[in-house]
Design a protein around this motif. Structure first.
Motif, PDB file in Angstrom:
ATOM      1  N   GLY A  16       0.819  -1.202   0.000  1.00 63.21           N
ATOM      2  CA  GLY A  16       0.000   0.000   0.000  1.00 63.21           C
ATOM      3  C   GLY A  16       0.857   1.257   0.000  1.00 63.21           C
ATOM      4  O   GLY A  16       0.402   2.333  -0.380  1.00 63.21           O
TER       5      GLY A  16
ATOM      6  N   GLY B 179      -1.147  -0.989  -4.135  1.00 63.46           N
ATOM      7  CA  GLY B 179      -2.105  -1.265  -3.058  1.00 63.46           C
ATOM      8  C   GLY B 179      -2.968  -0.040  -2.773  1.00 63.46           C
ATOM      9  O   GLY B 179      -4.171  -0.151  -2.510  1.00 63.46           O
TER      10      GLY B 179
ATOM     11  N   ASP C 152      -6.970   0.263  -3.027  1.00 64.49           N
ATOM     12  CA  ASP C 152      -7.784   0.811  -1.940  1.00 64.49           C
ATOM     13  C   ASP C 152      -8.676   1.950  -2.441  1.00 64.49           C
ATOM     14  O   ASP C 152      -9.839   2.058  -2.059  1.00 64.49           O
ATOM     15  CB  ASP C 152      -6.881   1.307  -0.799  1.00 64.49           C
ATOM     16  CG  ASP C 152      -6.138   0.163  -0.114  1.00 64.49           C
ATOM     17  OD1 ASP C 152      -6.561  -1.002  -0.272  1.00 64.49           O
ATOM     18  OD2 ASP C 152      -5.126   0.422   0.557  1.00 64.49           O
TER      19      ASP C 152
ATOM     20  N   GLY D 175      -7.685  -4.209  -1.678  1.00 59.13           N
ATOM     21  CA  GLY D 175      -7.132  -5.303  -2.485  1.00 59.13           C
ATOM     22  C   GLY D 175      -7.994  -6.552  -2.485  1.00 59.13           C
ATOM     23  O   GLY D 175      -8.459  -6.993  -3.551  1.00 59.13           O
TER      24      GLY D 175
ATOM     25  N   GLU E 274     -10.317  -7.880  -5.636  1.00 57.50           N
ATOM     26  CA  GLU E 274     -10.004  -9.194  -6.211  1.00 57.50           C
ATOM     27  C   GLU E 274     -11.243 -10.094  -6.213  1.00 57.50           C
ATOM     28  O   GLU E 274     -11.499 -10.808  -7.183  1.00 57.50           O
ATOM     29  CB  GLU E 274      -8.860  -9.853  -5.426  1.00 57.50           C
ATOM     30  CG  GLU E 274      -8.491 -11.213  -6.020  1.00 57.50           C
ATOM     31  CD  GLU E 274      -7.224 -11.831  -5.419  1.00 57.50           C
ATOM     32  OE1 GLU E 274      -6.838 -11.438  -4.306  1.00 57.50           O
ATOM     33  OE2 GLU E 274      -6.647 -12.709  -6.080  1.00 57.50           O
TER      34      GLU E 274
ATOM     35  N   GLY F 236       1.750  -6.489   0.585  1.00 56.34           N
ATOM     36  CA  GLY F 236       0.404  -7.050   0.596  1.00 56.34           C
ATOM     37  C   GLY F 236      -0.153  -7.367  -0.780  1.00 56.34           C
ATOM     38  O   GLY F 236      -0.936  -8.303  -0.938  1.00 56.34           O
TER      39      GLY F 236
ATOM     40  N   ASN G 193      -2.299 -11.008  -4.244  1.00 56.90           N
ATOM     41  CA  ASN G 193      -3.276 -11.072  -5.336  1.00 56.90           C
ATOM     42  C   ASN G 193      -2.940 -12.220  -6.294  1.00 56.90           C
ATOM     43  O   ASN G 193      -1.848 -12.264  -6.859  1.00 56.90           O
ATOM     44  CB  ASN G 193      -3.273  -9.726  -6.080  1.00 56.90           C
ATOM     45  CG  ASN G 193      -4.342  -9.661  -7.140  1.00 56.90           C
ATOM     46  OD1 ASN G 193      -4.215 -10.266  -8.194  1.00 56.90           O
ATOM     47  ND2 ASN G 193      -5.413  -8.945  -6.847  1.00 56.90           N
TER      48      ASN G 193
HETATM   49  O1  KG4 Z   1       2.215  -4.672   2.852  1.00 53.74           O
HETATM   50  P1  KG4 Z   1       0.911  -4.158   3.367  1.00 53.74           P
HETATM   51  O2  KG4 Z   1       0.170  -4.960   4.397  1.00 53.74           O
HETATM   52  O3  KG4 Z   1       1.063  -2.754   4.035  1.00 53.74           O
HETATM   53  C1  KG4 Z   1       1.735  -1.666   3.543  1.00 53.74           C
HETATM   54  O4  KG4 Z   1       1.183  -1.002   2.663  1.00 53.74           O
HETATM   55  O5  KG4 Z   1       2.854  -1.422   4.018  1.00 53.74           O
HETATM   56  O6  KG4 Z   1       0.000  -3.950   2.102  1.00 53.74           O
HETATM   57  C2  KG4 Z   1      -1.321  -3.530   2.217  1.00 53.74           C
HETATM   58  C3  KG4 Z   1      -1.850  -3.261   0.837  1.00 53.74           C
HETATM   59  C4  KG4 Z   1      -3.220  -2.636   0.860  1.00 53.74           C
HETATM   60  O7  KG4 Z   1      -3.202  -1.503   0.028  1.00 53.74           O
HETATM   61  C5  KG4 Z   1      -4.117  -3.749   0.329  1.00 53.74           C
HETATM   62  O8  KG4 Z   1      -5.240  -3.273  -0.389  1.00 53.74           O
HETATM   63  C6  KG4 Z   1      -3.170  -4.507  -0.573  1.00 53.74           C
HETATM   64  O9  KG4 Z   1      -1.936  -4.496   0.107  1.00 53.74           O
HETATM   65  N1  KG4 Z   1      -3.640  -5.872  -0.774  1.00 53.74           N
HETATM   66  C7  KG4 Z   1      -3.993  -6.379  -1.971  1.00 53.74           C
HETATM   67  C8  KG4 Z   1      -4.485  -7.695  -1.712  1.00 53.74           C
HETATM   68  N2  KG4 Z   1      -4.395  -7.941  -0.382  1.00 53.74           N
HETATM   69  C9  KG4 Z   1      -3.864  -6.805   0.186  1.00 53.74           C
HETATM   70  N3  KG4 Z   1      -3.966  -5.849  -3.203  1.00 53.74           N
HETATM   71  C10 KG4 Z   1      -4.417  -6.604  -4.202  1.00 53.74           C
HETATM   72  N4  KG4 Z   1      -4.925  -7.848  -4.055  1.00 53.74           N
HETATM   73  C11 KG4 Z   1      -4.973  -8.436  -2.832  1.00 53.74           C
HETATM   74  N5  KG4 Z   1      -5.475  -9.669  -2.693  1.00 53.74           N
END
Ligand code: KG4
Ligand code: ZN
Length: 354
Positions: A138, A164, A168, A181, A185, A274, A278
């Protein structure tokens, strides 16, 4: 002697503490999220985040120590995220680590949050240098060539939003739940990715830079055309928009990764963040690695997203190279891993994209 470190992370919206050993054993990893505190604000509010970190840090550290079954006197050092990130949270973590180091006499090591992500494949799979890392979350989106625990080459990355962040925002503008995310998805699974012609930003341009902000705006534009024409969005409209957005994002990430791997042939392509959760994005990246004859490595999700085990590990790696920090260790809102790379434009919703 096998080193054992306490790690502390508080640079964004997760308060975390962990105890990790040099042999890759994670004795404990505690992560306290703040999603509900920021839910009404459409993003992370720095002041709320800093206050929550200050409140939760000591509990997380206590919990991490208790779970590991160790006390401070069993440890060999304290590693803490000293940046980049939201400065109030970073400072709360740095102060906590300094207090522990001063009180216990343990060495203090300040860690770059991005180095924590980038070195995780060595914690989980003990891989050798060099390797290629795509960090997609994100708050971050960049290609790194990792040559040593303290040597990273930033090969390219987003010039605006992280993927990410775009997921969002798309979820928000379609009325889907946060974090976006997983919701996008899920909707995309029943959608037609070809119904709406969405752009593939920067795909026509050479190099490894990416852009996701225009893609999100394109989704907004389609929504704003459909709503007055039909009086709202149907379930199918929503699903088709999600599918189109996800396909465009996956295509951009996959193609740029293909170029990165071609330009920098290394034995391993690793991902973190994160967005690596996906399935269609992951499948695209796996195919790229397979075609290039590289091993594809995605650490388990709890170690892909923000956590303190990666900070403890990066601290151990830095400590082995001789890094020791003093009580003058400063928190840094911006801290590029690669000092030679061009500075990034703007700062994202979750803080600086160093
Ligand atoms: O690494 P993370 O937990 O936190 C930081 O941003 O540091 O990543 C979170 C991000 C969020 O924007 C979320 O929407 C995205 O990862 N995310 C996804 C999926 N699961 C989480 N994006 C796309 N598809 C997913 N399944
Ligand atoms: Zn992160």
């Amino acid at each position: 002697m096998t080193l054992t470190f306490l790690g502390i992370e508080s640079s964004c919206d997760d308060t975390a503490a962990a105890v990790v050993r040099e042999d890759g054993q994670i004795l404990s990893s505690v992560v306290a999220g703040q999603t509900e505190l920021h839910a009404n604000f459409g993003g992370v509010v720095p002041e709320i985040a800093a206050r929550a970190h200050a409140e939760k840090l000591d509990l997380c550290v206590e919990d991490a120590l208790a779970t590991s079954g160790l006390s401070l006197s069993d440890l060999d050092g304290v590693a803490v995220t000293a940046g980049p990130g939201l400065i109030g949270g970073v400072m709360a973590g740095v102060m906590m680590a300094k207090g522990i180091a001063a009180g216990s006499g343990l060495p203090l090591v300040g860690v770059n949050h991005l180095a924590g992500h980038a070195l995780t494949p060595r914690l989980t799979d003990n891989i050798a240098f060099p390797y290629l890392m795509l960090l997609v979350s994100g708050g971050h989106c960049q290609f790194l060539r990792v040559d040593r625990p303290d040597r990273f080459r930033r090969l390219g990355g987003t010039i605006d939003d992280a993927p990410g962040e775009a997921f969002d925002k798309v979820a928000k503008l379609l009325g889907l739940a946060q974090p976006g995310g997983p919701s996008v998805e899920k909707e995309a699974a029943s959608g037609d990715p070809a119904r709406f012609a969405l752009p593939r930003p920067l795909l026509d341009r050479a190099g490894l830079d990416m852009s996701f902000s225009g893609l999100k705006t394109a989704v907004l534009r389609v929504r704003d055309e459909l709503v007055p024409a039909q009086g709202g969005l149907t379930r199918q409209d929503r699903a088709d928009l999600c599918a189109g957005f996800q396909a465009a994002t996956a295509e951009v990430l996959t193609e740029k990764t293909r170029r990165a791997v071609a330009e920098h042939p290394v034995p391993v392509l690793a991902v973190a963040g994160g967005v690596a959760a996906n399935a269609s994005i992951r499948a695209g990246l796996e195919a790229v690695a397979a075609n290039a004859g590289a091993r594809f490595l995605a650490p388990p999700l709890p170690l892909c997203t923000d956590n303190a085990a990666m900070i403890a590990w990066a601290g151990i790696e830095a400590f082995r190279l001789g890094q020791r920090d003093g009580m003058d260790l400063a928190g840094r809102p911006r801290w590029p891993l690669d000092q030679n790379a061009a500075p990034m434009l703007g700062a994202g919703r979750k803080g600086a994209k160093a």
